[in-house]
Design an enzyme around this catalytic site. Structure first.
Site, short mmCIF file in Angstrom:
data_model
loop_
_atom_site.label_atom_id
_atom_site.label_comp_id
_atom_site.label_asym_id
_atom_site.label_seq_id
_atom_site.Cartn_x
_atom_site.Cartn_y
_atom_site.Cartn_z
CB CYS A 2 76.35 27.18 -17.92
SG CYS A 2 74.81 26.89 -17.18
N GLY A 364 81.02 8.03 -10.12
CA GLY A 364 81.71 7.45 -8.99
C GLY A 364 82.98 7.93 -8.85
#
Length: 641
Positions: A2, A364
């Site tokens: 958000c 990653g």
């Protein structure tokens, strides 16, 4: 994921403008296109843009406690929220949603500012407690989620997920901080807690800020730091086994979502390990996506395909042309302040691809910093062995003199660059590492900046950023110290910033299992010999992943996520570079030595030197000036230091 925004009157109880609050919130609509919410009361205005991930039906924000006395706006994910709900319920709290956001308000009621120590996740949030007359804001331990704030002359504190939120307020001081400019041209980003603007700050990772209405504004308070104890005496086999289990737990927590979920798959060790772990947890094929380059020197897609084939993922690949440089102005607008990592281009593209198929993607990121993966770590440790033979009090004058006298030979192979070696031996550990990661090194910045700007700096050097963190590192281990420095600087200012803005530009949530703070803390307890062995970085991680990944993925040279800048600046971007660096926008600032700018352009475009990184850094600074409205103008744009 958000966007949050807000205003808090630290002194009185003014009612804030709804139009202003809406402009601030709407400036980050890309972060949350699903819904927008507001809360207004005397002295407080809060805004929220929502990207629905968990509890889609009832997780709207701003969100309140039972009696409406505590209200929060929150960006991120609390991954252990389901574990905290029974504990908070037993303390008498009533839950009306299934969202992790509601855990925050009840945790605050029970534990106060200590609540952040109970949260496991990535977060930036701000809350107002009417009964306690207290405003509280916090940022996650690893700085995955951003938090910008500013305190205006009238005592108004404003905050937002991006700097553009604060820029909507007419009271923000937008003069540039000279120290921030120095940091940018050294590092390629403005290091926390500064921003490019003198009037705005970033809340540092692992910090919170508690403000009691009517009282003086305190300094932010650190609630977490990583401790490189290196005292875990596990064997390689035991450490490998535990690493697999810890990664599995971290990935499992990050696979909770009520929307389509997938992963980035670059073909490197870290993203491949995350995908392999996801495949072992998910009953369905994992959604994966990769970017392929039409230039083989930059293309890792074949290695990504190996992993995709092994785990039968739903794999999508999109070809990116090696001349994909049309994003320069887009990126400048996206990052709000100067930002010079050119891998932002492919990162933007892979987020764009992923959002076509999923709303949440695992990455990653963080593996190199936490497990010793960067090649520069091995170079640094080799140099440290040479430096270790003599005390710094001897090395500095002797090798410093040799470094000044010996002729420069940048054209020669590294082993024959005696001047560079002498200079390296004259430095202490922190100074040497700072030098190795600087885009424009000290001598280049001295030549780049105009005499008047150097006077404004007053002797300030971006090395002080590293000095400040090194003083808190609590270790003198050669590897651990620079890992700590990277976690505090490069990981936050470069990597996390890049991924957050690129993903949020496409309303995509990215989660980072390798930055799970219990995993980070455990890795910091492992001795250096398990992280780097000989010329092999991420040693224990690669051993742990051997049953799960091909050797060609684990043990090939690291390629990175880069673009062909050197060729661009001698070819398709040749005229643009000349116009940007030698044009009126940079000249009008008074910051630069035009003769040195001309040297950088001429030497690179003639092929005499590779100045691609400095040129890109200047190109993005020029684009920032134009996109922020700070371009050609007559009024001062830099505040005196």
């Amino acid at each position: 994921m958000c966007g949050i925004a807000g205003l808090f009157d630290t002194r009185s109880k003014q009612m804030f403008s709804r139009d202003l609050m809406q402009r601030m919130n709407d400036s980050q609509q890309h972060r949350g296109p699903d819904e927008g919410g507001y809360h207004f009361e005397p002295g407080v205005a809060l805004g929220h843009r929502r990207l629905s991930i968990i509890d889609i039906s009832t997780g709207q924000q701003p969100l309140f406690n039972e009696d409406g006395s505590v209200v929060v706006v929150f960006n991120g994910e609390i991954y252990n929220y389901q574990e905290l709900i029974p504990e908070l319920t037993a303390l008498g709290h009533q839950f009306h949603t299934r969202s992790d956001t509601e855990v925050i308000v009840h945790a605050w009621e029970s534990w106060g500012e200590e609540c952040v120590k109970r949260f496991r996740g990535m977060f930036a949030f701000a809350l107002w407690d009417r009964n306690r007359q207290t405003f509280f804001m916090a940022r996650d331990r690893m700085g995955v989620k951003p938090m910008y704030y500013a305190v205006l002359r009238d005592g108004t504190l404003m905050f937002g997920s991006e700097l553009k939120v604060l820029m909507q307020h007419p009271g923000l001081d937008k003069t540039m901080d000279p120290h921030a400019i120095e940091e940018y041209f050294a590092l390629g980003y403005v290091a926390e807690p500064r921003t490019i603007f003198a009037g705005a700050l970033k809340l540092e990772p692992g910090f919170s800020l508690t403000i009691r209405h009517g009282q003086p504004l305190p300094e932010p308070k650190q609630y977490w730091d990583v401790n490189f104890s290196l005292d875990n005496a596990m064997s390689l086999a035991d450490a490998s086994a535990e690493l697999v289990e810890r990664l599995r737990e971290s990935v499992r927590l990050r696979m909770v979502a009520e929307v389509p979920l997938g992963a980035f798959l670059s073909g490197g060790v870290d993203s491949s390990a995350v995908v392999a772990t996801m495949a072992g947890i998910s009953p369905d094929p994992v959604n994966t996506c990769s970017i392929a380059f039409d230039d083989p020197a930059f293309n890792e897609s074949a290695f990504a395909q190996m992993v995709a084939d092994r785990y039968h993922t739903n794999h999508r690949v999109e070809m990116v042309k090696s001349d994909d440089f049309d994003l320069i102005d887009t990126l400048a607008a996206l990052y709000d302040e100067p930002y010079a990592d050119s891998s932002a281009i492919p990162t933007y593209r892979v987020c764009q691809l992923a959002r076509k198929h999923v709303t949440v993607a695992l990455s990653g990121d963080g593996g190199d910093e936490n497990m010793g993966g960067y090649r520069r770590y091995r170079f640094h440790m080799m140099e440290e062995k040479m430096r270790g033979g003599l005390p710094h009090s001897v090395r500095k004058p002797v090798f410093g003199l040799l470094g000044r006298l010996y002729p420069k030979a940048d054209w020669a192979p590294r082993v024959f660059r005696a001047k560079t070696t002498f200079e390296a031996l004259a430095r202490d550990s922190v100074q040497a590492y700072f030098h190795s990661v600087s885009i424009l090194r000290d001598d280049m910045r001295r030549q780049l900046f105009s005499p008047s700007f150097r006077r404004q700096l007053g002797g300030y050097n971006a090395l002080e950023v590293f000095r400040r963190h090194a003083a808190k590192a609590g270790t003198d281990d050669n590897l651990a110290l620079i890992q700590y420095l990277d976690i505090k600087t490069y990981l936050v200012g470069d990597i996390n910033t890049k991924v957050d803005r690129a993903s949020m530009a496409h309303s995509l949530e990215v989660r980072e299992p390798l930055m799970d703070h219990p995993l980070v803390e455990w890795l910091a307890s492992l001795p250096t010999k398990l992280k780097i062995k000989g010329q092999e970085g991420k040693f224990v991680f690669k051993k742990a992943m051997e049953p799960m990944l091909p050797n060609d993925v684990l043990y090939r040279p690291k390629m990175g996520f880069s673009v062909p800048l050197a060729r661009w600046f001698r070819g398709p971007l040749k005229e643009r570079v000349q116009k940007a660096l030698l044009g009126e926008t940079l000249a009008s600032t008074g910051l630069f030595n035009r003769e040195y700018l001309q040297h950088l352009v001429d030497a690179h475009q003639s092929g005499a030197r590779d100045y691609s990184s400095p040129l890109w850094t200047l190109l993005m600074f020029e684009a920032f000036l134009r996109n922020s409205g700070l371009g050609v103008q007559t009024s001062p744009i830099v505040r005196a230091a």
